[in-house]
Design an enzyme around this catalytic site. Structure first.
Site, short mmCIF file in Angstrom:
data_model
loop_
_atom_site.label_atom_id
_atom_site.label_comp_id
_atom_site.label_asym_id
_atom_site.label_seq_id
_atom_site.Cartn_x
_atom_site.Cartn_y
_atom_site.Cartn_z
N LYS A 262 -2.16 105.31 80.35
CA LYS A 262 -2.29 106.48 81.23
C LYS A 262 -3.73 106.57 81.72
O LYS A 262 -4.65 106.69 80.91
CB LYS A 262 -1.89 107.74 80.47
N ASP A 267 -7.47 115.58 85.01
CA ASP A 267 -6.22 116.35 84.96
C ASP A 267 -6.52 117.84 85.09
O ASP A 267 -6.90 118.50 84.13
CB ASP A 267 -5.51 116.05 83.63
N LYS A 274 -4.55 124.23 84.76
CA LYS A 274 -5.06 124.50 83.41
C LYS A 274 -6.07 125.64 83.48
O LYS A 274 -6.84 125.71 84.44
CB LYS A 274 -5.79 123.26 82.87
N ASP A 285 -8.81 112.03 80.33
CA ASP A 285 -7.35 111.83 80.38
C ASP A 285 -6.98 110.40 80.81
O ASP A 285 -5.80 110.09 80.96
CB ASP A 285 -6.73 112.88 81.32
N ASP A 344 1.58 120.00 84.98
CA ASP A 344 0.59 119.57 83.98
C ASP A 344 1.18 118.53 83.01
O ASP A 344 0.44 117.90 82.26
CB ASP A 344 0.06 120.80 83.21
N ARG A 348 3.41 111.61 81.69
CA ARG A 348 4.71 110.97 81.46
C ARG A 348 5.33 110.49 82.77
O ARG A 348 6.10 109.53 82.79
CB ARG A 348 5.64 111.94 80.71
N1 BES Z 1 -3.66 115.53 79.40
C1 BES Z 1 -2.85 116.53 78.85
C2 BES Z 1 -2.71 116.43 77.33
C3 BES Z 1 -3.89 116.90 76.52
C4 BES Z 1 -4.08 118.24 76.29
C5 BES Z 1 -4.73 115.99 75.94
C6 BES Z 1 -5.15 118.66 75.52
C7 BES Z 1 -5.77 116.41 75.16
C8 BES Z 1 -5.99 117.75 74.94
C9 BES Z 1 -1.45 116.46 79.43
O1 BES Z 1 -1.33 115.99 80.71
C10 BES Z 1 -0.90 117.86 79.40
O2 BES Z 1 -1.48 118.69 80.04
N2 BES Z 1 0.17 118.07 78.66
C11 BES Z 1 0.74 119.34 78.50
C12 BES Z 1 2.24 119.17 78.45
C13 BES Z 1 3.00 120.46 78.51
C14 BES Z 1 2.85 121.08 79.88
C15 BES Z 1 4.44 120.16 78.21
C16 BES Z 1 0.23 119.97 77.22
O3 BES Z 1 0.06 119.25 76.24
O4 BES Z 1 -0.04 121.17 77.22
ZN ZN Z 2 -2.86 114.67 81.34
ZN ZN Z 3 -1.59 117.50 82.18
#
Ligand code: BES
Ligand code: ZN
Ligand code: ZN
Length: 495
Positions: A262, A267, A274, A285, A344, A348
């Site tokens: 990835k 992000d 966010k 990210d 967000d 995936r």
């Molecule tokens: N890049 C983030 C995951 C992340 C969050 C990595 C905090 C490190 C620290 C990912 O793209 C994301 O935002 N995931 C969301 C998924 C949710 C919306 C189902 C998350 O983890 O909040």
């Molecule tokens: Zn992300």
């Molecule tokens: Zn994200």
């Protein structure tokens, strides 16, 4: 840093002789680096009175002749491991009292298991610890230590083999440094286009490596709608970087391993924006892609007898008038439709198309790495990587490699209920689960839908360990860790 084996050049009177000592039940256990007179001299020093040789404890002293010494405490000898050695060497190289340009270590005094693994741990510890990201600092970071002399009683033939261990270890640590540089680079410098170019440039001189970059046009042509939906709000082209390393000798038995990463250069969350506090640091990210790139690069430079493909999905997740809106239904390269309920949960989507693309190359195994879920930190803490997948044998091999390299990795389950939770009633899938529980495994369940032909697949969620692993003396307090790369290189060595 320069490493010399049994060399007297570069050794000056300012050279520091390192004298390791174990501390057992308040008793000092001097290693073979000490001779009798040195021990007596040391025991007579007032400085040495309170020295217990606990791990990381040092006493710097001079002999009457003016030679510099450091008594290096290693703690208990019982259970002293390769990882202990790696950590102690990291502390030694970066310690505030380290004022000399060169030091000398007696390999025999530190020998654990074989000399190979001892040297490997010394070089890894010192190299990884002295890394600094100073590209954007007017005053560059200074590392006093420049030369490490490794003394051994081994005969010439063995010394040659040990030199090979040093050289190979440096190929890996240099690849880790490159990955750390990429991850630490800010988003106004490193975007999908500059990132892809830098990767291409870096591998241009490596034997057996070819590069293909699929840009927006190619992604549209292949119908990678999920990847493109993440890039829709971006000022930069999406880049699917496809690297191939083919070893010199290929037989029917040659394994083909694919590494997918990835590469979200930033992000923001997209329309599902966010909050400010959570957005800071989202330059990291793309750590999954940097990790996979480094492992790929190291495998090629080490000339490992395994074919390695590396597919890196690069874009940012930004907002403009074209950005994908929540509730959108998008079709991926495989024809699978996805209801995007949260923009967000973008990693995936990028990985889904990358994995589908990679399956067409028919590798024996696919491993992906991603900073995929915040839930991963809740599940296994911020010091452990999570591993999930469809093949317990592959997962077992990765866990074993993690153990071999002293990296923390833990398996989480993908159960049918998680698959059920990722189904949408108006599209084939939705991109988030129905509750906030099990987020890491539900993301993995989502990804599994894009693995074709029962190809062995493992997914590494490195959201926790991607950066700020200051509890490890060989990782920066803040910034990219470079963890998991050593695990992957070990896996590829044994593939
Ligand atoms: N890049 C983030 C995951 C992340 C969050 C990595 C905090 C490190 C620290 C990912 O793209 C994301 O935002 N995931 C969301 C998924 C949710 C919306 C189902 C998350 O983890 O909040
Ligand atoms: Zn992300
Ligand atoms: Zn994200």
């Amino acid at each position: 840093m320069k490493y010399n084996l049994n060399s007297t050049k570069d050794v000056t009177s300012s050279d520091l002789l390192v004298l390791p000592v174990f501390g057992e039940d308040k008793e000092l256990k001097f290693t073979s680096a000490w001779d009798k007179s040195l021990k007596e001299f040391f025991n007579g020093l007032t400085l040495a009175k309170n020295f217990k040789a606990s791990a990381g404890e040092t006493v710097f002293f001079n002999s009457i002749e003016g030679q510099n010494f450091v008594a290096l405490g290693l703690g208990s000898k019982k259970g002293f491991s390769i990882e202990n050695l790696r950590r102690e060497m990291a502390k030694l190289a970066t310690g505030s009292k380290m004022k000399t340009k060169s030091l000398t270590l007696s390999l025999e005094s530190l020998k654990i298991k074989g000399l190979d693994s001892t040297i490997n741990a010394i070089v890894e510890g010192m190299e990884l610890a002295t890394y600094a990201f100073d590209e954007h600092l007017s005053k560059k970071a200074e590392c006093t230590l420049e030369v490490v002399n490794l003394d051994t009683k081994e005969k010439a033939a063995s010394v040659k083999k040990l030199q090979k261990v040093i050289d190979e270890t440096l190929l890996v640590t240099q690849s880790i440094a490159i990955a750390r540089d990429f991850v630490n680079s800010p988003p106004n410098v490193l975007n999908s286009e500059t990132y892809a170019k830098a990767v291409k440039k870096d591998v241009s001189k490596i034997n057996g490596v070819s590069v293909k970059i699929n840009g927006k046009k190619e992604l549209k042509k292949m119908g990678a709608g999920l990847f493109l939906s993440v890039n829709a709000g971006s000022a930069f082209e999406p880049q699917m970087v496809h690297l191939t390393y083919t070893p010199k000798k290929v037989t029917k038995k040659t394994k083909h391993v694919a590494l997918v990463g990835k590469g979200l250069t930033f992000d923001t969350g997209g329309y599902s924006l966010k909050p400010g506090g959570s957005m800071v640091n989202m330059k990291f990210d793309m750590a999954g892609s940097a990790t996979m790139f480094a492992a790929f690069r190291a495998a090629a430079l080490l000339e490992l007898p395994v074919k390695v493909t590396c597919v890196l999905g690069m874009t940012d997740n930004a907002v403009n008038e074209h950005a994908t809106m929540p509730d959108s239904i998008v079709t991926g390269r495989s024809g699978t439709t996805v209801e995007i309920l949260n923009t967000d949960a973008e990693g995936r989507l990028v990985l889904a198309d990358c994995l589908d693309y990679t399956c067409d190359l028919k590798p024996d195994a696919i491993i992906d790495a991603a900073t995929l879920t915040g839930a991963c930190l809740v599940a296994v803490g911020s010091e452990t990587a999570a591993v999930l997948g469809n093949d317990d044998k592959l997962i077992g091999s990765l866990l074993k490699s993690a153990k071999n390299t002293s990296e923390y990795m833990w398996q989480l389950p993908i159960i049918p209920e998680f698959h059920e939770d990722m189904k949408s009633n108006i599209a084939d899938l939705k991109n988030i689960g129905g509750s906030r529980f099990g987020g890491t495994a539900k993301a993995a369940a989502f990804l599994e839908n894009f693995i074709k032909d029962d190809i062995s697949w493992a997914h590494l969620d490195i959201a926790g360990i991607g950066d700020s692993q200051g509890h490890l003396p060989y990782c920066p307090k803040k910034g990219a860790s470079g963890l998991v790369i050593r695990t992957l290189v070990d896996y590829l060595r044994n593939a």
